[in-house]
Design a protein around this motif. Structure first.
Motif, mmCIF file in Angstrom:
data_model
loop_
_atom_site.group_PDB
_atom_site.id
_atom_site.type_symbol
_atom_site.label_atom_id
_atom_site.label_comp_id
_atom_site.label_asym_id
_atom_site.label_seq_id
_atom_site.Cartn_x
_atom_site.Cartn_y
_atom_site.Cartn_z
ATOM 1 N N GLU A 1 21.740 17.460 -11.582
ATOM 2 C CA GLU A 1 21.261 18.551 -10.734
ATOM 3 C C GLU A 1 21.036 18.056 -9.312
ATOM 4 N N GLY A 2 21.006 16.749 -9.139
ATOM 5 C CA GLY A 2 20.740 16.175 -7.827
ATOM 6 C C GLY A 2 21.436 14.843 -7.674
ATOM 7 N N PRO A 3 20.973 14.029 -6.729
ATOM 8 C CA PRO A 3 21.611 12.736 -6.462
ATOM 9 C C PRO A 3 21.471 11.768 -7.623
ATOM 10 N N ALA A 4 22.327 10.737 -7.616
ATOM 11 C CA ALA A 4 22.325 9.742 -8.690
ATOM 12 C C ALA A 4 21.264 8.678 -8.490
ATOM 13 N N GLN A 5 20.486 8.787 -7.400
ATOM 14 C CA GLN A 5 19.446 7.809 -7.118
ATOM 15 C C GLN A 5 18.081 8.472 -7.291
ATOM 16 N N LEU A 6 17.243 7.910 -8.149
ATOM 17 C CA LEU A 6 15.914 8.452 -8.394
ATOM 18 C C LEU A 6 14.920 7.929 -7.367
ATOM 19 N N LYS A 7 13.950 8.771 -7.024
ATOM 20 C CA LYS A 7 12.796 8.321 -6.252
ATOM 21 C C LYS A 7 11.679 8.020 -7.248
ATOM 22 N N LEU A 8 11.111 6.820 -7.144
ATOM 23 C CA LEU A 8 10.189 6.341 -8.169
ATOM 24 C C LEU A 8 8.817 6.042 -7.580
ATOM 25 N N LEU A 9 7.793 6.298 -8.376
ATOM 26 C CA LEU A 9 6.424 5.961 -8.037
ATOM 27 C C LEU A 9 5.951 4.882 -9.000
ATOM 28 N N LEU B 1 0.818 -1.206 0.000
ATOM 29 C CA LEU B 1 0.000 0.000 0.000
ATOM 30 C C LEU B 1 0.857 1.263 0.000
ATOM 31 N N ARG B 2 2.043 1.179 0.630
ATOM 32 C CA ARG B 2 2.909 2.353 0.715
ATOM 33 C C ARG B 2 3.772 2.527 -0.520
ATOM 34 N N ASP B 3 4.386 1.432 -0.992
ATOM 35 C CA ASP B 3 5.329 1.511 -2.109
ATOM 36 C C ASP B 3 5.377 0.171 -2.829
ATOM 37 N N PRO B 4 4.587 -0.009 -3.896
ATOM 38 C CA PRO B 4 4.551 -1.298 -4.590
ATOM 39 C C PRO B 4 5.910 -1.756 -5.105
ATOM 40 N N LEU B 5 6.753 -0.830 -5.531
ATOM 41 C CA LEU B 5 8.055 -1.209 -6.079
ATOM 42 C C LEU B 5 8.960 -1.781 -4.994
ATOM 43 N N GLU B 6 8.968 -1.130 -3.843
ATOM 44 C CA GLU B 6 9.761 -1.624 -2.711
ATOM 45 C C GLU B 6 9.251 -2.985 -2.264
ATOM 46 N N MET B 7 7.913 -3.138 -2.231
ATOM 47 C CA MET B 7 7.332 -4.413 -1.847
ATOM 48 C C MET B 7 7.723 -5.515 -2.837
ATOM 49 N N ALA B 8 7.678 -5.194 -4.139
ATOM 50 C CA ALA B 8 8.005 -6.196 -5.152
ATOM 51 C C ALA B 8 9.438 -6.683 -5.002
ATOM 52 N N GLU B 9 10.360 -5.774 -4.666
ATOM 53 C CA GLU B 9 11.750 -6.181 -4.488
ATOM 54 C C GLU B 9 11.890 -7.128 -3.299
ATOM 55 N N ASP B 10 11.148 -6.858 -2.215
ATOM 56 C CA ASP B 10 11.176 -7.724 -1.044
ATOM 57 C C ASP B 10 10.468 -9.041 -1.349
ATOM 58 N N PHE B 11 9.358 -8.960 -2.033
ATOM 59 C CA PHE B 11 8.555 -10.120 -2.413
ATOM 60 C C PHE B 11 9.371 -11.073 -3.296
ATOM 61 N N ALA B 12 10.255 -10.513 -4.129
ATOM 62 C CA ALA B 12 11.045 -11.327 -5.055
ATOM 63 C C ALA B 12 11.951 -12.309 -4.324
ATOM 64 N N VAL B 13 12.365 -11.958 -3.110
ATOM 65 C CA VAL B 13 13.195 -12.874 -2.317
ATOM 66 C C VAL B 13 12.411 -14.148 -2.025
ATOM 67 N N LEU B 14 11.123 -13.992 -1.708
ATOM 68 C CA LEU B 14 10.267 -15.141 -1.449
ATOM 69 C C LEU B 14 10.052 -15.970 -2.711
ATOM 70 N N ALA B 15 10.011 -15.287 -3.873
ATOM 71 C CA ALA B 15 9.661 -15.943 -5.130
ATOM 72 C C ALA B 15 10.874 -16.462 -5.891
ATOM 73 N N ARG B 16 12.025 -16.606 -5.229
ATOM 74 C CA ARG B 16 13.235 -17.052 -5.936
ATOM 75 C C ARG B 16 13.079 -18.443 -6.546
ATOM 76 N N GLY B 17 12.184 -19.236 -5.969
ATOM 77 C CA GLY B 17 11.948 -20.550 -6.535
ATOM 78 C C GLY B 17 11.091 -20.526 -7.775
#
Length: 459
Positions: free
Chosen positions: A431-439, A37-53
């Protein structure tokens, strides 16, 4: 691949002992739902650890979410000809904006519309749009605010809007850029928040301010499209734009699209066609700004050719590689969704009717199984035939299977022409940091835009 060289879709057949994809204990499950609900992209990265199989299961409030990471399972799902899968609920809900266009339509309606539209979006037909794309890109590049900073995402949204309107409708917007851009921006933000909220579980007729704004923007966009269609019908239908071709297109029974369907298809192409390309170009400039030596190499290739020659990947292999690599790291279509219409077995896993299947190109493209140094920007990786060596469905910025994006040739040619024009005109610096904030919304969008410094090219 058959002996004749024709793709044969893998069969979805029962396994010896099919099982449900692995899940997590309920406490961890709740944490993942909160992150979804807060950040689908962050969740997907965490979820991928579970789905390694190959697959993982998340039990959410309204449905089970299944993340698929195994490319063989992905191929089975995307190439299933038994029509066991439809688009997921997230995508189907887009009908509130897009109606029943190609993205949301299913079954016979989708087949008919795809067959009507596809001939007008083949490479040979799209090549006719190159001159318009190059002219608009060169005019925009000449107006770059050299010596200042600018949000290149905002600026490119306006420029790709011009390209889509001219190539799609054979028209020009008369001072409506800001208004149209504001409608689409509102829709992207409101839809992302609505779809991640508990309000989505309520009936659509239940009062909701975000849905109200989406409907209002949809009505305004429909009025604009209707006026452009009316203007085209009032002409002689002699142009080479896509709208003219669609007005003249007929199905196997000699029938044209009805007015509602025509508008739904045009709204879909209008909305998706300019936003996804603007995103890809914005991310490309961001990456090049943070890798000046790569930017110099791409510029040298662009300067060595005439504007229209840039449309050919064969003549501009490094520019093409920059675009491929950008869409690997930041695919605008970051996720693909499917839903089983009945209980099915895919590989070793049992999928149930109503499961929400998530296939995430964003994760596949950053998987070390397929790409060396997967988080690094290395366009040169594409110069030695990598695209041909990769297994199917591990690099898929335009989706896959029968429902692969119908506008992929259009988008790639436009991206090359525009990127070359911009690099010939100016140098882009961070103009800013090398890391993007993504939605992670309907598309993968930058939070806060992409501000870059625009410098004159040293003579």
């Amino acid at each position: 691949m058959s002996a004749a060289g024709v793709d044969v879709p893998p069969q979805i057949s029962p396994a010896a002992s099919p099982v449900r994809p692995p899940g997590r204990p309920w406490r961890e499950n709740i944490r993942l739902v909160q992150r979804l609900l807060r950040d689908p992209l962050e969740m997907a990265e965490d979820f991928a650890v579970l789905a390694r199989g190959g697959a993982g299961l998340l039990r959410a409030v309204s449905a089970n979410l299944v993340l698929i990471t195994d490319r063989d399972l992905i191929t089975k799902i995307l190439l299933d000809r038994d029509e066991a899968f439809v688009k997921d609920q997230f995508t189907r809900d887009l009908d509130i904006l897009l109606g029943q266009g190609l993205l949301t339509a299913e079954g016979e309606l989708w087949k008919r519309q795809r067959k009507l539209i596809a001939p007008s979006l083949q490479p040979r037909q799209i090549a006719a749009y190159a001159a318009s794309m190059a002219r608009i890109a060169e005019a925009y590049a000449a107006r770059l605010p050299v010596g200042k900073s600018a949000d290149v995402h905002h600026e490119l949204m306006q420029m790709t809007l011009d390209i889509v309107v001219e190539t799609l409708f054979g028209a020009q917007l008369q001072g409506e850029h800001e208004e149209v851009g504001r409608w689409l921006e509102l829709v992207m933000e409101d839809y992302a928040r609505w779809v991640r909220s508990l309000a989505r579980l309520l009936p659509r007729w239940f009062p909701n301010r975000r849905l109200t704004r989406i409907r209002r923007a949809s009505r305004q966009l429909n009025r604009l499209i209707d006026s452009l269609i009316a203007d085209k019908r009032g002409g002689d239908l002699a142009g080479d734009d896509l709208l003219t071709r669609l007005l003249l297109a007929r199905d196997d029974q000699g029938q044209a699209m009805d007015e509602t369907q025509l508008r739904d298809e045009l709204v879909t192409m209008f909305s998706a066609g300019h936003e996804t390309t603007a995103l890809a170009l914005s991310y490309a400039l961001f990456l090049l700004a943070h890798h000046p030596e790569i930017q110099d190499r791409a510029r040298a290739e662009a300067l060595a050719l005439d504007a229209l020659d840039v449309k050919s990947p064969e003549k501009t292999p490094f520019l093409a590689a920059v675009i491929r690599e950008t869409m690997r790291l930041y695919p605008p279509a970051w996720a693909i969704g499917r839903e089983p219409v009945r209980d099915v077995v895919v590989g070793d896993y049992s999928l149930r009717r109503g499961d929400q299947i998530l296939i995430a190109p964003y994760l596949l493209h950053r998987d070390s199984r397929w790409f060396d140094h997967p988080t690094e920007f290395r366009p040169e990786r594409w110069l030695d035939g990598l695209a041909e060596r990769l297994p199917r469905h591990v690099y898929m910025p335009f989706g896959g299977g029968p429902r692969i994006c119908i506008g992929n040739f259009f988008a790639l040619m436009e991206a090359q022409l525009v990127l070359a024009a911009l690099l010939r005109a100016a140098r882009f610096e961070p103009e800013g940091p090398a890391q993007l904030k993504l939605l992670a919304s309907i598309t993968l969008r930058p939070i806060g835009g992409i501000p870059l410094k625009i410098r004159a090219i040293a003579q």
